[in-house]
Design a protein around this motif. Structure first.
Motif, PDB file in Angstrom:
ATOM      1  N   TRP A 105       0.876  -1.175   0.000  1.00 53.75           N
ATOM      2  CA  TRP A 105       0.000   0.000   0.000  1.00 53.75           C
ATOM      3  C   TRP A 105       0.909   1.219   0.000  1.00 53.75           C
ATOM      4  O   TRP A 105       1.706   1.404   0.925  1.00 53.75           O
ATOM      5  N   ARG A 106       0.800   2.063  -1.025  1.00 51.61           N
ATOM      6  CA  ARG A 106       1.552   3.315  -1.103  1.00 51.61           C
ATOM      7  C   ARG A 106       0.573   4.459  -0.886  1.00 51.61           C
ATOM      8  O   ARG A 106      -0.518   4.459  -1.453  1.00 51.61           O
ATOM      9  N   LEU A 107       0.978   5.433  -0.099  1.00 53.61           N
ATOM     10  CA  LEU A 107       0.136   6.575   0.247  1.00 53.61           C
ATOM     11  C   LEU A 107       0.841   7.856  -0.194  1.00 53.61           C
ATOM     12  O   LEU A 107       1.963   8.118   0.242  1.00 53.61           O
ATOM     13  N   VAL A 108       0.172   8.621  -1.041  1.00 53.55           N
ATOM     14  CA  VAL A 108       0.766   9.837  -1.582  1.00 53.55           C
ATOM     15  C   VAL A 108      -0.186  11.000  -1.301  1.00 53.55           C
ATOM     16  O   VAL A 108      -1.369  10.921  -1.652  1.00 53.55           O
ATOM     17  N   PRO A 109       0.307  12.069  -0.663  1.00 53.29           N
ATOM     18  CA  PRO A 109      -0.559  13.231  -0.455  1.00 53.29           C
ATOM     19  C   PRO A 109      -1.123  13.710  -1.795  1.00 53.29           C
ATOM     20  O   PRO A 109      -0.415  13.758  -2.796  1.00 53.29           O
ATOM     21  N   SER A 110      -2.417  14.041  -1.788  1.00 60.52           N
ATOM     22  CA  SER A 110      -3.089  14.467  -3.014  1.00 60.52           C
ATOM     23  C   SER A 110      -4.107  15.547  -2.654  1.00 60.52           C
ATOM     24  O   SER A 110      -5.180  15.228  -2.126  1.00 60.52           O
ATOM     25  N   GLY A 111      -3.750  16.790  -2.887  1.00 56.87           N
ATOM     26  CA  GLY A 111      -4.625  17.875  -2.475  1.00 56.87           C
ATOM     27  C   GLY A 111      -4.795  17.830  -0.973  1.00 56.87           C
ATOM     28  O   GLY A 111      -3.828  17.796  -0.229  1.00 56.87           O
ATOM     29  N   SER A 112      -6.033  17.771  -0.521  1.00 56.74           N
ATOM     30  CA  SER A 112      -6.285  17.674   0.920  1.00 56.74           C
ATOM     31  C   SER A 112      -6.507  16.232   1.351  1.00 56.74           C
ATOM     32  O   SER A 112      -6.948  15.972   2.462  1.00 56.74           O
ATOM     33  N   GLY A 113      -6.195  15.269   0.497  1.00 53.89           N
ATOM     34  CA  GLY A 113      -6.417  13.859   0.819  1.00 53.89           C
ATOM     35  C   GLY A 113      -5.210  13.004   0.493  1.00 53.89           C
ATOM     36  O   GLY A 113      -4.066  13.460   0.563  1.00 53.89           O
ATOM     37  N   THR A 114      -5.493  11.769   0.109  1.00 54.62           N
ATOM     38  CA  THR A 114      -4.444  10.789  -0.146  1.00 54.62           C
ATOM     39  C   THR A 114      -4.777   9.971  -1.381  1.00 54.62           C
ATOM     40  O   THR A 114      -5.908   9.509  -1.537  1.00 54.62           O
ATOM     41  N   LEU A 115      -3.785   9.763  -2.228  1.00 54.28           N
ATOM     42  CA  LEU A 115      -3.906   8.805  -3.310  1.00 54.28           C
ATOM     43  C   LEU A 115      -3.374   7.486  -2.767  1.00 54.28           C
ATOM     44  O   LEU A 115      -2.226   7.405  -2.325  1.00 54.28           O
ATOM     45  N   VAL A 116      -4.226   6.469  -2.760  1.00 55.61           N
ATOM     46  CA  VAL A 116      -3.867   5.146  -2.253  1.00 55.61           C
ATOM     47  C   VAL A 116      -3.599   4.251  -3.454  1.00 55.61           C
ATOM     48  O   VAL A 116      -4.442   4.109  -4.333  1.00 55.61           O
ATOM     49  N   ARG A 117      -2.409   3.643  -3.489  1.00 56.18           N
ATOM     50  CA  ARG A 117      -2.074   2.675  -4.542  1.00 56.18           C
ATOM     51  C   ARG A 117      -1.814   1.321  -3.887  1.00 56.18           C
ATOM     52  O   ARG A 117      -0.911   1.190  -3.056  1.00 56.18           O
ATOM     53  N   TRP A 118      -2.613   0.343  -4.250  1.00 57.68           N
ATOM     54  CA  TRP A 118      -2.509  -1.014  -3.696  1.00 57.68           C
ATOM     55  C   TRP A 118      -1.992  -1.939  -4.781  1.00 57.68           C
ATOM     56  O   TRP A 118      -2.584  -2.046  -5.858  1.00 57.68           O
ATOM     57  N   THR A 119      -0.892  -2.600  -4.511  1.00 56.78           N
ATOM     58  CA  THR A 119      -0.310  -3.564  -5.439  1.00 56.78           C
ATOM     59  C   THR A 119      -0.406  -4.946  -4.813  1.00 56.78           C
ATOM     60  O   THR A 119       0.037  -5.158  -3.685  1.00 56.78           O
ATOM     61  N   MET A 120      -0.986  -5.872  -5.550  1.00 52.77           N
ATOM     62  CA  MET A 120      -1.035  -7.275  -5.151  1.00 52.77           C
ATOM     63  C   MET A 120      -0.119  -8.019  -6.123  1.00 52.77           C
ATOM     64  O   MET A 120      -0.427  -8.118  -7.316  1.00 52.77           O
ATOM     65  N   ALA A 121       1.012  -8.471  -5.640  1.00 48.55           N
ATOM     66  CA  ALA A 121       2.014  -9.141  -6.461  1.00 48.55           C
ATOM     67  C   ALA A 121       1.993 -10.630  -6.158  1.00 48.55           C
ATOM     68  O   ALA A 121       1.964 -11.027  -4.989  1.00 48.55           O
ATOM     69  N   SER A 122       2.020 -11.455  -7.217  1.00 52.59           N
ATOM     70  CA  SER A 122       1.935 -12.902  -6.978  1.00 52.59           C
ATOM     71  C   SER A 122       2.666 -13.686  -8.051  1.00 52.59           C
ATOM     72  O   SER A 122       2.937 -13.193  -9.143  1.00 52.59           O
ATOM     73  N   GLU A 123       2.952 -14.916  -7.694  1.00 53.04           N
ATOM     74  CA  GLU A 123       3.473 -15.884  -8.651  1.00 53.04           C
ATOM     75  C   GLU A 123       2.865 -17.232  -8.316  1.00 53.04           C
ATOM     76  O   GLU A 123       2.414 -17.467  -7.184  1.00 53.04           O
ATOM     77  N   GLY A 124       2.838 -18.086  -9.298  1.00 55.59           N
ATOM     78  CA  GLY A 124       2.300 -19.424  -9.138  1.00 55.59           C
ATOM     79  C   GLY A 124       2.260 -20.098 -10.490  1.00 55.59           C
ATOM     80  O   GLY A 124       2.676 -19.526 -11.505  1.00 55.59           O
ATOM     81  N   PRO A 125       1.709 -21.297 -10.539  1.00 51.77           N
ATOM     82  CA  PRO A 125       1.618 -22.010 -11.813  1.00 51.77           C
ATOM     83  C   PRO A 125       0.734 -21.263 -12.814  1.00 51.77           C
ATOM     84  O   PRO A 125      -0.020 -20.352 -12.450  1.00 51.77           O
ATOM     85  N   THR A 126       0.798 -21.664 -14.054  1.00 50.44           N
ATOM     86  CA  THR A 126       0.067 -21.009 -15.140  1.00 50.44           C
ATOM     87  C   THR A 126      -1.414 -20.831 -14.821  1.00 50.44           C
ATOM     88  O   THR A 126      -1.978 -19.757 -15.027  1.00 50.44           O
ATOM     89  N   GLY A 127      -2.067 -21.866 -14.320  1.00 58.05           N
ATOM     90  CA  GLY A 127      -3.493 -21.773 -13.996  1.00 58.05           C
ATOM     91  C   GLY A 127      -3.777 -20.701 -12.962  1.00 58.05           C
ATOM     92  O   GLY A 127      -4.749 -19.942 -13.086  1.00 58.05           O
ATOM     93  N   PHE A 128      -2.947 -20.612 -11.942  1.00 57.23           N
ATOM     94  CA  PHE A 128      -3.111 -19.588 -10.911  1.00 57.23           C
ATOM     95  C   PHE A 128      -2.937 -18.197 -11.510  1.00 57.23           C
ATOM     96  O   PHE A 128      -3.710 -17.286 -11.229  1.00 57.23           O
ATOM     97  N   ARG A 129      -1.926 -18.027 -12.345  1.00 54.85           N
ATOM     98  CA  ARG A 129      -1.692 -16.717 -12.965  1.00 54.85           C
ATOM     99  C   ARG A 129      -2.889 -16.302 -13.818  1.00 54.85           C
ATOM    100  O   ARG A 129      -3.299 -15.136 -13.786  1.00 54.85           O
ATOM    101  N   ARG A 130      -3.468 -17.244 -14.537  1.00 54.21           N
ATOM    102  CA  ARG A 130      -4.655 -16.937 -15.350  1.00 54.21           C
ATOM    103  C   ARG A 130      -5.826 -16.519 -14.467  1.00 54.21           C
ATOM    104  O   ARG A 130      -6.538 -15.565 -14.784  1.00 54.21           O
ATOM    105  N   VAL A 131      -6.022 -17.231 -13.374  1.00 53.62           N
ATOM    106  CA  VAL A 131      -7.118 -16.900 -12.453  1.00 53.62           C
ATOM    107  C   VAL A 131      -6.911 -15.503 -11.870  1.00 53.62           C
ATOM    108  O   VAL A 131      -7.845 -14.702 -11.801  1.00 53.62           O
ATOM    109  N   MET A 132      -5.703 -15.182 -11.462  1.00 57.80           N
ATOM    110  CA  MET A 132      -5.423 -13.857 -10.898  1.00 57.80           C
ATOM    111  C   MET A 132      -5.695 -12.762 -11.923  1.00 57.80           C
ATOM    112  O   MET A 132      -6.304 -11.736 -11.592  1.00 57.80           O
ATOM    113  N   ARG A 133      -5.265 -12.968 -13.149  1.00 59.67           N
ATOM    114  CA  ARG A 133      -5.509 -11.947 -14.183  1.00 59.67           C
ATOM    115  C   ARG A 133      -7.001 -11.801 -14.467  1.00 59.67           C
ATOM    116  O   ARG A 133      -7.496 -10.689 -14.643  1.00 59.67           O
TER     117      ARG A 133
END
Length: 160
Positions: A105-133
């Motif tokens: 979770w990255r938090l960047v000041p944005s005006g009077s609030g926050t821009l929240v960037r959430w990255t979910m990073a993963s690896e696994g077999p081909t079937g898992f990668r397809r399901v995640m995408r």
């Protein structure tokens, strides 16, 4: 039954075979958003509906998170930079497929609030990668709903 995942470090957020990245703006400042993510862990189900339970472990060095459907994650905190970044890797889970998982979770000041960037990073077999995408649109909608609920929750506590 729980199984161990491969231990990854922070750079995995940028190098994982599958990276789901979502952004949203909330009205609260980065400090308040960080506290909701990293310090008020047990309240996560109140704003992220996919989560049924969450608790800190090992004096804040880890977490245990349970999702709808019975999935659980035991995590190690890798970055806890107040107002800026919160990241953790999944060490154990009962879900089949992933070989490694990390969320940042990255938090960047944005005006009077926050821009929240959430990255979910993963690896696994081909079937898992397809399901995640394929899950990207649903995960993205879940994130957007969670950020709207968190925004309302933080606004209510700021005025209370």
């Amino acid at each position: 039954m729980a199984r161990r995942l491969r231990s990854v470090e922070l750079d995995f957020a940028g190098s994982a075979p599958v990276r789901l990245v979502f952004t949203a703006r909330v009205s609260a400042g980065p400090g308040a958003v960080y506290r909701a993510l990293a310090e008020d862990v047990s309240a996560m189900p109140a704003w992220f509906s996919a989560v049924t339970a969450a608790r800190s472990l090992d004096g804040g060095a880890g977490r245990e998170v349970r999702l709808r459907g019975g999935v659980f994650f035991r995590e190690t905190i890798l970055a806890a930079d107040p107002g800026e970044r919160y990241a953790y890797r999944v060490d154990e889970t009962n879900t089949p497929g992933p070989g490694a998982l990390l969320e940042e979770w990255r938090l960047v000041p944005s005006g009077s609030g926050t821009l929240v960037r959430w990255t979910m990073a993963s690896e696994g077999p081909t079937g898992f990668r397809r399901v995640m995408r394929a899950a990207r649109p649903g995960v993205g909608q879940s994130f957007k709903r969670a950020m709207r609920k968190l925004d309302r929750r933080l606004a209510a506590t700021a005025t209370a």
